[in-house]
Motif scaffolding. Sequence first.
Motif, short mmCIF file in Angstrom:
data_model
loop_
_atom_site.label_atom_id
_atom_site.label_comp_id
_atom_site.label_asym_id
_atom_site.label_seq_id
_atom_site.Cartn_x
_atom_site.Cartn_y
_atom_site.Cartn_z
N GLY A 301 0.79 -1.22 0.00
CA GLY A 301 0.00 0.00 0.00
C GLY A 301 0.82 1.27 0.00
N GLY A 302 2.13 1.16 0.22
CA GLY A 302 2.97 2.36 0.25
C GLY A 302 2.55 3.36 1.31
N VAL A 303 2.02 2.85 2.44
CA VAL A 303 1.41 3.74 3.44
C VAL A 303 2.38 4.22 4.50
CG1 VAL A 303 -0.87 2.72 3.13
CG2 VAL A 303 0.67 1.75 4.84
N GLY A 304 3.57 3.64 4.58
CA GLY A 304 4.47 3.92 5.70
C GLY A 304 4.80 5.38 5.89
N ILE A 305 5.23 6.07 4.82
CA ILE A 305 5.62 7.48 4.93
C ILE A 305 4.43 8.33 5.37
CG2 ILE A 305 5.28 7.73 2.44
CD1 ILE A 305 7.23 9.99 2.42
N ASN A 306 3.25 8.01 4.83
CA ASN A 306 2.06 8.80 5.14
C ASN A 306 1.60 8.57 6.56
OD1 ASN A 306 1.36 9.81 2.21
ND2 ASN A 306 1.88 7.66 2.04
N LEU A 307 1.72 7.34 7.05
CA LEU A 307 1.36 7.05 8.43
C LEU A 307 2.32 7.75 9.39
CD1 LEU A 307 -0.97 5.19 9.46
CD2 LEU A 307 0.79 3.55 10.08
N ALA A 308 3.60 7.79 9.04
CA ALA A 308 4.59 8.47 9.88
C ALA A 308 4.29 9.96 9.97
CB ALA A 308 5.99 8.25 9.32
N ILE A 309 3.87 10.56 8.86
CA ILE A 309 3.53 11.98 8.86
C ILE A 309 2.29 12.23 9.71
CG2 ILE A 309 2.68 13.86 7.38
CD1 ILE A 309 4.64 12.78 5.22
N GLN A 310 1.32 11.31 9.65
CA GLN A 310 0.14 11.44 10.51
C GLN A 310 0.54 11.38 11.98
OE1 GLN A 310 -3.13 11.80 9.36
NE2 GLN A 310 -2.40 11.86 7.25
N ASP A 311 1.49 10.52 12.31
CA ASP A 311 2.02 10.48 13.69
C ASP A 311 2.57 11.84 14.10
OD1 ASP A 311 1.45 7.79 13.84
OD2 ASP A 311 3.52 7.12 14.06
N ALA A 312 3.35 12.44 13.19
CA ALA A 312 3.97 13.73 13.50
C ALA A 312 2.93 14.80 13.75
CB ALA A 312 4.90 14.14 12.35
N VAL A 313 1.88 14.82 12.93
CA VAL A 313 0.83 15.82 13.08
C VAL A 313 0.11 15.64 14.41
CG1 VAL A 313 -1.34 16.69 12.13
CG2 VAL A 313 0.56 16.11 10.60
N ALA A 314 -0.24 14.40 14.75
CA ALA A 314 -0.92 14.13 16.02
C ALA A 314 -0.02 14.51 17.19
CB ALA A 314 -1.32 12.66 16.10
N THR A 315 1.27 14.22 17.08
CA THR A 315 2.21 14.57 18.15
C THR A 315 2.25 16.07 18.36
OG1 THR A 315 3.57 12.61 17.67
CG2 THR A 315 4.61 14.38 18.91
N ALA A 316 2.34 16.83 17.27
CA ALA A 316 2.36 18.29 17.39
C ALA A 316 1.05 18.80 17.97
CB ALA A 316 2.62 18.92 16.02
N ASN A 317 -0.07 18.26 17.50
CA ASN A 317 -1.37 18.71 18.00
C ASN A 317 -1.49 18.52 19.51
OD1 ASN A 317 -2.18 19.39 15.40
ND2 ASN A 317 -3.38 17.52 15.09
N LEU A 318 -1.02 17.36 20.00
CA LEU A 318 -1.21 17.01 21.40
C LEU A 318 -0.14 17.58 22.33
CD1 LEU A 318 -2.26 13.31 20.82
CD2 LEU A 318 -3.71 15.09 21.82
N LEU A 319 1.05 17.84 21.80
CA LEU A 319 2.17 18.21 22.68
C LEU A 319 2.63 19.66 22.55
CD1 LEU A 319 4.48 15.06 22.52
CD2 LEU A 319 2.56 15.54 24.05
N ALA A 320 2.13 20.39 21.57
CA ALA A 320 2.63 21.76 21.37
C ALA A 320 2.43 22.61 22.62
CB ALA A 320 1.94 22.40 20.17
N GLU A 321 1.26 22.56 23.21
CA GLU A 321 1.00 23.40 24.37
C GLU A 321 1.79 22.94 25.60
OE1 GLU A 321 0.00 26.74 26.07
OE2 GLU A 321 -0.41 26.22 23.97
N PRO A 322 1.81 21.63 25.94
CA PRO A 322 2.66 21.20 27.05
C PRO A 322 4.14 21.55 26.83
CG PRO A 322 1.10 19.48 26.51
CD PRO A 322 0.96 20.52 25.45
N LEU A 323 4.61 21.46 25.58
CA LEU A 323 6.00 21.83 25.30
C LEU A 323 6.21 23.32 25.50
CD1 LEU A 323 6.73 19.63 22.15
CD2 LEU A 323 7.96 19.52 24.33
N ARG A 324 5.24 24.11 25.08
CA ARG A 324 5.35 25.56 25.25
C ARG A 324 5.47 25.91 26.73
NH1 ARG A 324 3.58 28.32 21.28
NH2 ARG A 324 1.85 26.88 20.91
N GLN A 325 4.74 25.17 27.56
CA GLN A 325 4.76 25.40 29.01
C GLN A 325 5.91 24.67 29.69
OE1 GLN A 325 0.88 24.29 30.45
NE2 GLN A 325 -0.18 25.72 29.09
N GLN A 326 6.69 23.91 28.88
CA GLN A 326 7.79 23.09 29.41
C GLN A 326 7.32 22.22 30.57
OE1 GLN A 326 10.78 26.71 29.23
NE2 GLN A 326 11.95 24.78 29.20
N ASN A 327 6.19 21.55 30.30
CA ASN A 327 5.56 20.72 31.31
C ASN A 327 4.97 19.46 30.67
OD1 ASN A 327 4.58 19.93 33.84
ND2 ASN A 327 2.63 20.97 33.50
N VAL A 328 5.81 18.72 29.93
CA VAL A 328 5.36 17.51 29.26
C VAL A 328 5.44 16.33 30.22
CG1 VAL A 328 5.74 15.91 27.35
CG2 VAL A 328 6.10 18.35 27.02
#
Length: 411
Positions: A301-328
């Motif tokens: 399916g050639g899905v690996g690169i696209n799944l990895a990018i989805q991981d990155a987007v979810a990580t940024a969505n969920l962690l951007a604010e805790p990282l900004r507060q330096q409280n992950v």
Amino acid sequence: MEPTTPSTICCIVGGGPAGMFLGYLLARAGIQITVLEKHTDFLRDFRGDTIHPSTMQLLKELDLLDEFLPLVDFRTDTLHVNIEGQDFVGPTFKHLNTTCPFIGFVPQWDLLNLMSEQASRYAEFDLRMGTKAVDVIRDNERVVGVRWESATEQGEILADLVVAADGRSSTIRDAVHRQASQQGIPIDVLWFRLDRPEEDDSHTLAWLKNGHMLVTIPRRDHYQTAMVIKKGAFDSIQQHGLPAFRETIAEVCPLLANVAEGVQDWQQVKLLTVEISRLERWHQEGLLFIGDAAHAMSPVGGVGINLAIQDAVATANLLAEPLRQQNVSEQHLAAVQHRRERAAIRTQRVQSMVHSLLFGHASSPGQPFSPPWYVRIGVSVLQPVLRRLAGRWVGIGFQPEHIETPDVHKP
């Protein structure tokens, strides 16, 4: 006074699709990040080249689609397969409700260069090429940074969070003694280049004949070609010699008979050991695994690169604010796994099913491609439905993500 150890908010190990997307998104959100990439450039072949509608939708949301589309070597809204000399219509993407209902074939280095150039506009983005992470720094059980080395020096960098996006052979995974569980896979893949025949229309992606399978990924002036083989069979293939190898190529795809002569040395043929693997736990205090470091996919399916990018987007969505507060906290990291794990598991299950149906089991004898009669009949009868279902699975995936992080630099 002794010099202080450099520090950053987030240290991303690995400058592949997951690492570069995450680095871009976090820097865009105003968070200081450092990406460590062990190679000195992105110009490496035999990597995932299929960019799917889900990823192009993300690029649209980031206002990068206009910069990306000129990089596409070839695009198609329907994949074609040739079985025993007869053409069949495979997965179709026309029905997908996305900006780009097609697959784009793009050399991965072009995508990574684009993301690097865009990310470098932000002062918060620090990309260190030719810098290999060799170990983690610990404070009791918490990971607090990374030890690195380059061709000329070595050092350390402290970080509130280390993200391991360094692939299926993750150095960071080894450093913290994590082992991914493996599924038995019956195939390996041989990668090599072939010139594009002048009469080729580039619409047929897979060729299957007499128990053999070829995949031809079109680029501007050549094919990136994959031959599916039984796992562990490369030594035997080499023993039979290059003439026999070229004859197999010509037999499976007569269109390539003349250009197959371009393979003159086994050094031109690269072995990709196919695996499906997954970490049970993607995180510990101060450390998160994403992409292939957390869940390696097969080429199906050639899905690996696209799944990895989805991981990155979810990580940024969920962690951007805790990282900004330096409280992950580890709870924040667990939320990333909770968000992305189900999609990874479901994707791997589909891949395993396809492996079993098309290629048998890892211990089965014979040629790599040997679907049983009932699979051939079922595919023929259900072809219209399967085309759309496969198109959605390949093109969108089980858990598409969308950009939720802000661009803090925009007025």
